[in-house]
Design an enzyme around this catalytic site. Structure first.
Site, PDB file in Angstrom:
ATOM      1  N   HIS A   1      19.783 -47.237  23.966  1.00 49.95           N
ATOM      2  CA  HIS A   1      20.630 -46.130  24.418  1.00 49.95           C
ATOM      3  C   HIS A   1      20.800 -46.248  25.936  1.00 49.95           C
ATOM      4  O   HIS A   1      19.891 -46.699  26.631  1.00 49.95           O
ATOM      5  CB  HIS A   1      19.985 -44.787  24.046  1.00 49.95           C
ATOM      6  CG  HIS A   1      20.886 -43.629  24.354  1.00 49.95           C
ATOM      7  ND1 HIS A   1      20.959 -43.071  25.604  1.00 49.95           N
ATOM      8  CD2 HIS A   1      21.778 -42.953  23.586  1.00 49.95           C
ATOM      9  CE1 HIS A   1      21.860 -42.089  25.583  1.00 49.95           C
ATOM     10  NE2 HIS A   1      22.368 -41.996  24.370  1.00 49.95           N
TER      11      HIS A   1
ATOM     12  N   GLU B   1      28.872 -46.746  23.030  1.00 49.52           N
ATOM     13  CA  GLU B   1      28.711 -45.513  23.801  1.00 49.52           C
ATOM     14  C   GLU B   1      28.957 -45.817  25.277  1.00 49.52           C
ATOM     15  O   GLU B   1      28.024 -46.186  26.003  1.00 49.52           O
ATOM     16  CB  GLU B   1      27.289 -44.973  23.621  1.00 49.52           C
ATOM     17  CG  GLU B   1      26.953 -44.661  22.188  1.00 49.52           C
ATOM     18  CD  GLU B   1      25.951 -43.527  22.086  1.00 49.52           C
ATOM     19  OE1 GLU B   1      26.271 -42.548  21.411  1.00 49.52           O
ATOM     20  OE2 GLU B   1      24.880 -43.606  22.707  1.00 49.52           O
TER      21      GLU B   1
HETATM   22  P1  PGA Z   1      26.841 -36.602  24.114  1.00 52.14           P
HETATM   23  O1  PGA Z   1      25.708 -37.722  23.905  1.00 52.14           O
HETATM   24  O2  PGA Z   1      27.580 -36.468  22.811  1.00 52.14           O
HETATM   25  O3  PGA Z   1      26.083 -35.362  24.474  1.00 52.14           O
HETATM   26  O4  PGA Z   1      27.756 -37.091  25.189  1.00 52.14           O
HETATM   27  C1  PGA Z   1      26.017 -38.893  23.222  1.00 52.14           C
HETATM   28  C2  PGA Z   1      24.852 -39.836  23.193  1.00 52.14           C
HETATM   29  O5  PGA Z   1      24.104 -39.944  24.175  1.00 52.14           O
HETATM   30  O6  PGA Z   1      24.654 -40.504  22.165  1.00 52.14           O
END
Ligand code: PGA
Length: 260
Positions: free
Chosen positions: A99, A171
């Site tokens: 992540h 992401e």
């Molecule tokens: P968020 O987080 O939807 O709050 O932007 C996404 C993530 O970190 O997977």
């Protein structure tokens, strides 16, 4: 049209044990009517909540459970780390790896992520590998190269990939969290295309095309349908907007509606 989608959340460093249990109970109830042959729902709570979470969803079996990180080694001198054997003992289905907060706040490298992905796959988990470029990389026009590098390194050591052993989440760092800007469909299409190319190169057409690729980063009830409508998006990995169980279940309903 897609046959199955993936909808999940990582609660990050939020929700204590009691809050995680009540969240899962509420989600399970609110999502009871949802046809699981069309959607896989998963929740990735804090490490300390995993046992209680397992006990609470084991009875229902309708939500997959994930861990937010994992050490690649099984045991030894790795203070502060959690071993794959410990996660097997708890009964975790998914391990989230790489992540952007792990990479950027805690300095995890592509090399460490490679070891974790290999270990997660070898221990029978679904490795959920997160990749994404920073704002600065996007501005420089190198997002695609960054994603390719993260994927090629992260997946280098996988020898045999069983069905379901790998999911990828795109992401973009600039789209995540309170200060994030939701990505435009154009960015998502382009980068998911790039990700799919790398997966096909790495695992061959048949296998590479079946690996679920999710989008994450400021997904909310206002943009979820638009995102899931995109051909390249196999699922949504949601942060803040999923931490209220009823709202998350409503979001899942709303994306399934447009798939009818
Ligand atoms: P968020 O987080 O939807 O709050 O932007 C996404 C993530 O970190 O997977």
């Amino acid at each position: 049209m897609k046959k199955r989608i993936y909808m999940g959340t990582n609660t990050k460093m939020n929700k204590n044990i009691a809050q995680t249990v009540s969240y899962l109970e509420e989600l399970s109830d609110a999502a009871k009517h949802i046809d699981r042959s069309r959607v896989t729902i998963f929740v990735i709570p804090s490490f300390v909540s995993l046992s209680a979470a397992r006990a609470c969803i084991a009875e229902r079996g309708d939500i997959l459970l994930g861990a937010q990180n994992m050490c690649w080694e099984e045991r030894g001198e790795f203070t502060g780390e959690i071993s794959p054997l410990m996660l097997q003992e708890v009964g975790v289905d998914i391990v989230e790896i790489g992540h952007s907060e792990r990479r950027n706040v805690f300095g995890e490298t592509d090399e460490q992520i490679r070891l974790k992905v290999k270990s997660a796959v070898e221990h029978g988990f679904t490795a959920l590998l997160c990749v994404g470029e920073s704002y600065e990389e996007k501005q420089r026009g190198v997002a695609g190269d960054v994603l390719s590098r993260q994927l090629q390194t992260g997946l280098r050591d996988i020898e045999r990939l069983q069905e379901g052993a790998l999911w990828v989440a795109y992401e973009p760092v600039w789209a995540i969290g309170e200060r994030g800007l939701p990505a435009e469909p154009k960015d998502v299409t382009e980068q998911l295309g790039r990700i799919r190319e790398v997966l096909v190169e790495r695992f061959g057409k048949e296998r590479g095309e079946r690996i679920p690729v999710l989008y994450g980063g400021s997904v909310n009830p206002g943009n979820a349908q638009k995102l899931i409508e995109m051909e390249q998006v196999n699922g949504l990995f949601v942060g803040r907007a999923a931490w209220d169980a009823e709202k998350f279940a409503a979001m899942i309903d709303s994306v399934l509606e447009i798939m009818d």
